[in-house]
Scaffold this motif. Structure first.
Motif, PDB file in Angstrom:
ATOM      1  N   ARG A 120       0.828  -1.201   0.000  1.00  0.00           N
ATOM      2  CA  ARG A 120       0.000   0.000   0.000  1.00  0.00           C
ATOM      3  C   ARG A 120       0.864   1.253   0.000  1.00  0.00           C
ATOM      4  O   ARG A 120       0.606   2.233   0.696  1.00  0.00           O
ATOM      5  N   SER A 121       1.900   1.220  -0.822  1.00  0.00           N
ATOM      6  CA  SER A 121       2.820   2.348  -0.886  1.00  0.00           C
ATOM      7  C   SER A 121       3.576   2.351  -2.211  1.00  0.00           C
ATOM      8  O   SER A 121       3.528   1.384  -2.963  1.00  0.00           O
ATOM      9  N   ILE A 122       4.262   3.464  -2.457  1.00  0.00           N
ATOM     10  CA  ILE A 122       5.111   3.561  -3.646  1.00  0.00           C
ATOM     11  C   ILE A 122       6.401   2.797  -3.396  1.00  0.00           C
ATOM     12  O   ILE A 122       6.830   1.990  -4.218  1.00  0.00           O
ATOM     13  N   LYS A 123       7.026   3.066  -2.253  1.00  0.00           N
ATOM     14  CA  LYS A 123       8.269   2.391  -1.863  1.00  0.00           C
ATOM     15  C   LYS A 123       7.932   1.421  -0.731  1.00  0.00           C
ATOM     16  O   LYS A 123       7.365   1.827   0.288  1.00  0.00           O
ATOM     17  N   PRO A 124       8.288   0.164  -0.867  1.00  0.00           N
ATOM     18  CA  PRO A 124       7.927  -0.825   0.160  1.00  0.00           C
ATOM     19  C   PRO A 124       8.363  -0.451   1.578  1.00  0.00           C
ATOM     20  O   PRO A 124       7.663  -0.764   2.532  1.00  0.00           O
ATOM     21  N   GLU A 125       9.490   0.243   1.728  1.00  0.00           N
ATOM     22  CA  GLU A 125       9.960   0.535   3.084  1.00  0.00           C
ATOM     23  C   GLU A 125       9.203   1.666   3.768  1.00  0.00           C
ATOM     24  O   GLU A 125       9.340   1.866   4.970  1.00  0.00           O
ATOM     25  N   PHE A 126       8.380   2.427   3.024  1.00  0.00           N
ATOM     26  CA  PHE A 126       7.659   3.546   3.636  1.00  0.00           C
ATOM     27  C   PHE A 126       6.149   3.353   3.577  1.00  0.00           C
ATOM     28  O   PHE A 126       5.588   3.118   2.520  1.00  0.00           O
ATOM     29  N   LEU A 127       5.513   3.474   4.734  1.00  0.00           N
ATOM     30  CA  LEU A 127       4.054   3.537   4.803  1.00  0.00           C
ATOM     31  C   LEU A 127       3.682   4.993   5.016  1.00  0.00           C
ATOM     32  O   LEU A 127       4.224   5.662   5.903  1.00  0.00           O
ATOM     33  N   VAL A 128       2.760   5.491   4.198  1.00  0.00           N
ATOM     34  CA  VAL A 128       2.220   6.841   4.346  1.00  0.00           C
ATOM     35  C   VAL A 128       0.713   6.664   4.477  1.00  0.00           C
ATOM     36  O   VAL A 128       0.055   6.211   3.540  1.00  0.00           O
ATOM     37  N   ILE A 184       3.323  15.089   0.458  1.00  0.00           N
ATOM     38  CA  ILE A 184       1.963  14.602   0.729  1.00  0.00           C
ATOM     39  C   ILE A 184       0.968  15.549   0.089  1.00  0.00           C
ATOM     40  O   ILE A 184       1.056  16.764   0.272  1.00  0.00           O
ATOM     41  N   GLY A 185       0.036  15.002  -0.663  1.00  0.00           N
ATOM     42  CA  GLY A 185      -0.986  15.811  -1.300  1.00  0.00           C
ATOM     43  C   GLY A 185      -0.835  15.949  -2.801  1.00  0.00           C
ATOM     44  O   GLY A 185      -1.674  16.540  -3.452  1.00  0.00           O
ATOM     45  N   VAL A 186       0.237  15.388  -3.348  1.00  0.00           N
ATOM     46  CA  VAL A 186       0.460  15.415  -4.801  1.00  0.00           C
ATOM     47  C   VAL A 186       0.705  13.981  -5.257  1.00  0.00           C
ATOM     48  O   VAL A 186       1.566  13.294  -4.709  1.00  0.00           O
ATOM     49  N   ALA A 187      -0.043  13.565  -6.239  1.00  0.00           N
ATOM     50  CA  ALA A 187       0.041  12.187  -6.725  1.00  0.00           C
ATOM     51  C   ALA A 187       1.371  11.884  -7.390  1.00  0.00           C
ATOM     52  O   ALA A 187       2.001  12.772  -7.983  1.00  0.00           O
ATOM     53  N   GLN A 188       1.783  10.644  -7.292  1.00  0.00           N
ATOM     54  CA  GLN A 188       2.978  10.179  -7.991  1.00  0.00           C
ATOM     55  C   GLN A 188       2.782  10.443  -9.477  1.00  0.00           C
ATOM     56  O   GLN A 188       1.744  10.135 -10.043  1.00  0.00           O
ATOM     57  N   HIS A 224       0.493  10.926  -2.591  1.00  0.00           N
ATOM     58  CA  HIS A 224       1.843  11.318  -2.195  1.00  0.00           C
ATOM     59  C   HIS A 224       2.830  10.970  -3.293  1.00  0.00           C
ATOM     60  O   HIS A 224       2.514  10.206  -4.207  1.00  0.00           O
ATOM     61  N   SER A 225       4.005  11.558  -3.197  1.00  0.00           N
ATOM     62  CA  SER A 225       5.075  11.305  -4.156  1.00  0.00           C
ATOM     63  C   SER A 225       6.390  11.634  -3.463  1.00  0.00           C
ATOM     64  O   SER A 225       6.410  12.114  -2.335  1.00  0.00           O
ATOM     65  N   TYR A 226       7.474  11.370  -4.157  1.00  0.00           N
ATOM     66  CA  TYR A 226       8.803  11.631  -3.610  1.00  0.00           C
ATOM     67  C   TYR A 226       9.504  12.663  -4.481  1.00  0.00           C
ATOM     68  O   TYR A 226       9.610  12.489  -5.696  1.00  0.00           O
ATOM     69  N   ILE A 227       9.953  13.744  -3.848  1.00  0.00           N
ATOM     70  CA  ILE A 227      10.723  14.766  -4.564  1.00  0.00           C
ATOM     71  C   ILE A 227      12.130  14.248  -4.797  1.00  0.00           C
ATOM     72  O   ILE A 227      12.700  14.422  -5.867  1.00  0.00           O
TER      73      ILE A 227
END
Length: 196
Positions: free
Chosen positions: A111-119, A189-193, A179-182
């Protein structure tokens, strides 16, 4: 009745001047009225994306951010936590996240973009309480599951992917916000990948 001749030039001037002053008054009253339709700076800020520095977040740690007036939990999951997620699928209400509580790009086992991070929003899907993160001692609530979230208000339990366990009041998994990663150290948080 007076016999004074009518001054048409003066009459036209006074009519035009009155129309101009009246028009300026209408514009002067309309501008603040129309401006009041715009959202306030506070409202704009409440919906604005939030940057979160995750560069120093260690495995097992949780940081809280606030987005749209709600808490957002960001947890860095250890490799062992990630590998253990599938081991208790049979105890979950919605193990495959079939109910849309997350963006399409986060509809996966983590349930995340990167497996190591839950948001996830730190808001219980039962009555909106704030679940507590339990790292290493969650097995007191669910046997054999060392990490998770427990809502002390009514006893709802969620795993480290924010998925709800069976037999608790919460009907749905925790919400995963857009969410997405800069970069590797900054979460948005608040902007889609793909939209960042």
């Amino acid at each position: 009745m007076s016999n004074v001749p009518v001054n048409n030039g003066r009459r036209r001037f006074l009519t035009a001047a009155t129309a101009v002053v009246g028009g300026a008054g209408v514009v002067g009253a309309a501008v603040p009225f129309i401006a009041s339709w715009n959202p306030s700076a506070r409202a704009k800020a409440a919906g604005a994306p939030v940057e979160v520095n995750i560069g120093k977040l260690q495995p097992g740690q949780l940081i809280r951010a606030e987005w749209r007036g709600k808490p957002v939990y960001v947890v860095r999951r250890s490799e062992q936590t990630v590998s253990n997620l599938a081991k208790h699928d049979d105890q979950l209400r919605d193990p495959n996240s079939e109910k849309a509580q997350q963006p399409v790009y986060a509809t996966n086992a983590y349930r995340s973009i990167k497996p190591e991070f839950l948001v996830a929003l730190g808001v219980c899907t039962h009555l909106g309480c704030a679940p507590t993160h339990h790292a290493g001692d969650f097995d007191q609530f669910v046997e054999g599951v060392p990490n998770g979230f427990f809502c002390p208000c009514h006893g709802s339990k969620f795993d480290m992917a924010g998925r709800v366990f069976q037999g608790v009041p919460a009907p749905l998994n925790l919400v995963v916000p857009e969410h997405s990663y800069i970069n590797d150290d900054t979460l948005l948080i608040g902007v889609a990948q793909g939209d960042a």
